[in-house]
Design a protein around this motif. Sequence first.
Motif, PDB file in Angstrom:
ATOM      1  N   SER A 143      23.017  79.374  52.973  1.00  0.00           N
ATOM      2  CA  SER A 143      23.866  79.163  54.143  1.00  0.00           C
ATOM      3  C   SER A 143      23.254  78.135  55.088  1.00  0.00           C
ATOM      4  CB  SER A 143      24.104  80.483  54.882  1.00  0.00           C
ATOM      5  OG  SER A 143      22.882  81.071  55.295  1.00  0.00           O
ATOM      6  N   ALA A 144      21.940  78.138  55.228  1.00  0.00           N
ATOM      7  CA  ALA A 144      21.273  77.146  56.069  1.00  0.00           C
ATOM      8  C   ALA A 144      21.406  75.757  55.461  1.00  0.00           C
ATOM      9  CB  ALA A 144      19.800  77.509  56.252  1.00  0.00           C
ATOM     10  N   ARG A 145      21.237  75.658  54.148  1.00  0.00           N
ATOM     11  CA  ARG A 145      21.371  74.362  53.476  1.00  0.00           C
ATOM     12  C   ARG A 145      22.787  73.816  53.602  1.00  0.00           C
ATOM     13  NH1 ARG A 145      18.615  77.290  49.187  1.00  0.00           N
ATOM     14  NH2 ARG A 145      16.413  76.767  49.186  1.00  0.00           N
ATOM     15  N   LEU A 146      23.762  74.702  53.427  1.00  0.00           N
ATOM     16  CA  LEU A 146      25.152  74.264  53.511  1.00  0.00           C
ATOM     17  C   LEU A 146      25.487  73.768  54.912  1.00  0.00           C
ATOM     18  CD1 LEU A 146      26.930  77.061  51.446  1.00  0.00           C
ATOM     19  CD2 LEU A 146      26.821  74.633  50.843  1.00  0.00           C
ATOM     20  N   LEU A 147      25.033  74.475  55.935  1.00  0.00           N
ATOM     21  CA  LEU A 147      25.347  74.068  57.302  1.00  0.00           C
ATOM     22  C   LEU A 147      24.669  72.748  57.651  1.00  0.00           C
ATOM     23  CD1 LEU A 147      26.922  75.023  59.817  1.00  0.00           C
ATOM     24  CD2 LEU A 147      24.757  75.895  60.688  1.00  0.00           C
ATOM     25  N   LEU A 148      23.411  72.592  57.283  1.00  0.00           N
ATOM     26  CA  LEU A 148      22.723  71.333  57.552  1.00  0.00           C
ATOM     27  C   LEU A 148      23.357  70.183  56.767  1.00  0.00           C
ATOM     28  CD1 LEU A 148      19.002  72.550  57.598  1.00  0.00           C
ATOM     29  CD2 LEU A 148      20.359  71.761  59.550  1.00  0.00           C
ATOM     30  N   GLY A 149      23.767  70.455  55.537  1.00  0.00           N
ATOM     31  CA  GLY A 149      24.437  69.430  54.746  1.00  0.00           C
ATOM     32  C   GLY A 149      25.771  69.025  55.355  1.00  0.00           C
ATOM     33  N   TRP A 150      26.503  70.008  55.894  1.00  0.00           N
ATOM     34  CA  TRP A 150      27.783  69.708  56.553  1.00  0.00           C
ATOM     35  C   TRP A 150      27.563  68.823  57.777  1.00  0.00           C
ATOM     36  CZ3 TRP A 150      29.302  71.656  61.476  1.00  0.00           C
ATOM     37  CH2 TRP A 150      30.613  71.340  61.833  1.00  0.00           C
ATOM     38  N   LEU A 151      26.573  69.162  58.603  1.00  0.00           N
ATOM     39  CA  LEU A 151      26.278  68.335  59.774  1.00  0.00           C
ATOM     40  C   LEU A 151      25.910  66.910  59.367  1.00  0.00           C
ATOM     41  CD1 LEU A 151      24.226  70.840  61.971  1.00  0.00           C
ATOM     42  CD2 LEU A 151      26.383  69.746  62.619  1.00  0.00           C
ATOM     43  N   ALA A 152      25.058  66.802  58.343  1.00  0.00           N
ATOM     44  CA  ALA A 152      24.657  65.474  57.883  1.00  0.00           C
ATOM     45  C   ALA A 152      25.856  64.670  57.413  1.00  0.00           C
ATOM     46  CB  ALA A 152      23.632  65.603  56.757  1.00  0.00           C
ATOM     47  N   SER A 153      26.772  65.320  56.686  1.00  0.00           N
ATOM     48  CA  SER A 153      27.958  64.642  56.176  1.00  0.00           C
ATOM     49  C   SER A 153      28.860  64.173  57.308  1.00  0.00           C
ATOM     50  CB  SER A 153      28.715  65.593  55.241  1.00  0.00           C
ATOM     51  OG  SER A 153      29.948  65.048  54.855  1.00  0.00           O
ATOM     52  N   ARG A 154      29.104  65.050  58.278  1.00  0.00           N
ATOM     53  CA  ARG A 154      30.041  64.729  59.350  1.00  0.00           C
ATOM     54  C   ARG A 154      29.480  63.719  60.344  1.00  0.00           C
ATOM     55  NH1 ARG A 154      32.591  66.336  56.000  1.00  0.00           N
ATOM     56  NH2 ARG A 154      34.098  68.041  55.951  1.00  0.00           N
ATOM     57  N   LEU A 155      28.166  63.733  60.552  1.00  0.00           N
ATOM     58  CA  LEU A 155      27.572  62.869  61.573  1.00  0.00           C
ATOM     59  C   LEU A 155      26.904  61.631  60.981  1.00  0.00           C
ATOM     60  CD1 LEU A 155      26.083  65.582  63.958  1.00  0.00           C
ATOM     61  CD2 LEU A 155      28.321  64.461  64.035  1.00  0.00           C
ATOM     62  N   GLY A 156      27.004  61.471  59.672  1.00  0.00           N
ATOM     63  CA  GLY A 156      26.481  60.263  59.035  1.00  0.00           C
ATOM     64  C   GLY A 156      24.971  60.195  58.965  1.00  0.00           C
ATOM     65  N   TRP A 157      24.316  61.351  58.903  1.00  0.00           N
ATOM     66  CA  TRP A 157      22.860  61.353  58.820  1.00  0.00           C
ATOM     67  C   TRP A 157      22.387  61.066  57.403  1.00  0.00           C
ATOM     68  CZ3 TRP A 157      21.983  66.807  61.404  1.00  0.00           C
ATOM     69  CH2 TRP A 157      22.365  66.738  62.758  1.00  0.00           C
ATOM     70  N   GLN A 158      21.197  60.509  57.334  1.00  0.00           N
ATOM     71  CA  GLN A 158      20.477  60.394  56.065  1.00  0.00           C
ATOM     72  C   GLN A 158      19.368  61.447  56.074  1.00  0.00           C
ATOM     73  OE1 GLN A 158      21.028  58.308  53.391  1.00  0.00           O
ATOM     74  NE2 GLN A 158      22.918  57.708  54.445  1.00  0.00           N
ATOM     75  N   LEU A 159      19.377  62.333  55.085  1.00  0.00           N
ATOM     76  CA  LEU A 159      18.359  63.374  55.010  1.00  0.00           C
ATOM     77  C   LEU A 159      17.080  62.796  54.416  1.00  0.00           C
ATOM     78  CD1 LEU A 159      20.614  66.298  53.755  1.00  0.00           C
ATOM     79  CD2 LEU A 159      19.621  66.049  56.031  1.00  0.00           C
ATOM     80  N   ARG A 160      16.044  62.715  55.236  1.00  0.00           N
ATOM     81  CA  ARG A 160      14.774  62.144  54.800  1.00  0.00           C
ATOM     82  C   ARG A 160      13.861  63.184  54.163  1.00  0.00           C
ATOM     83  NH1 ARG A 160      16.182  57.011  54.383  1.00  0.00           N
ATOM     84  NH2 ARG A 160      16.971  56.150  56.349  1.00  0.00           N
ATOM     85  N   SER A 161      13.941  64.399  54.655  1.00  0.00           N
ATOM     86  CA  SER A 161      13.118  65.496  54.159  1.00  0.00           C
ATOM     87  C   SER A 161      13.758  66.779  54.650  1.00  0.00           C
ATOM     88  CB  SER A 161      11.684  65.362  54.690  1.00  0.00           C
ATOM     89  OG  SER A 161      11.625  65.760  56.052  1.00  0.00           O
ATOM     90  N   PRO A 162      13.254  67.938  54.201  1.00  0.00           N
ATOM     91  CA  PRO A 162      13.801  69.191  54.737  1.00  0.00           C
ATOM     92  C   PRO A 162      13.606  69.344  56.244  1.00  0.00           C
ATOM     93  CG  PRO A 162      12.602  69.604  52.701  1.00  0.00           C
ATOM     94  CD  PRO A 162      12.314  68.191  53.090  1.00  0.00           C
ATOM     95  N   ARG A 163      12.763  68.498  56.831  1.00  0.00           N
ATOM     96  CA  ARG A 163      12.450  68.617  58.253  1.00  0.00           C
ATOM     97  C   ARG A 163      13.004  67.481  59.115  1.00  0.00           C
ATOM     98  NH1 ARG A 163      11.427  73.789  59.047  1.00  0.00           N
ATOM     99  NH2 ARG A 163       9.893  74.599  57.575  1.00  0.00           N
TER     100      ARG A 163
END
Length: 208
Positions: free
Chosen positions: A107-127
């Motif tokens: 659930s934490a991964r899904l929520l962070l992934g949703w935020l990244a998708s909607r706000l155009g973030w690039q995930l550099r690391s889990p942190r």
Amino acid sequence: GEPPAEAASAARGQCREAKPPDGGARLLLRHATRLVVDSDALGLEATRALADQTTAQLVDLAWWRLLPWRNQLAAAFDPVALRPAVSAVRRVEVTTTPPASGALAPSARLLLGWLASRLGWQLRSPREATDPLRHPVALATATRPGGDLPPGTLVAVALTAQLGDAPLHVELGREPGAASLRSTRTAGGHEPLVERVALDTLPLPALV
């Protein structure tokens, strides 16, 4: 909506290894038109493996349970005066009950992934992520006991954004009894705005 690809990609390598389906399961995957799964129970990697083996529409109960949380996070930026802050999120912390596997809860991964998708973030690391202007976004996760709540259940989200020269704080927390969600938004030096919403999501028959 469907969970964003970023959510699965951020979780790759951190979930339980998927086991190949047996003959009966392969037949089901071949002929099913809709497949209902729960990635909180299966793990995201196993859910992804099932999705890769079928053309059926995938319905993830874990994703649907996040609907009130996603709606409240989006609603926090609805006022016109607060909309610039959506492009200036600087930190997100997601808290769940301790997951069964010891890894970060789906659930934490899904929520962070949703935020990244909607706000155009690039995930550099889990942190850490970076926003479209290359500003860093700190990502934090925590666990805390949740009484009778299942392992890996989402219990709180805290988001900090910059609104001009002042911070904007958005905090979501599961209320005791787990039937409602408390949403608190604090902009600058103003009094906090507190709302409560039901945590009800669509019943299973509506999803299938």
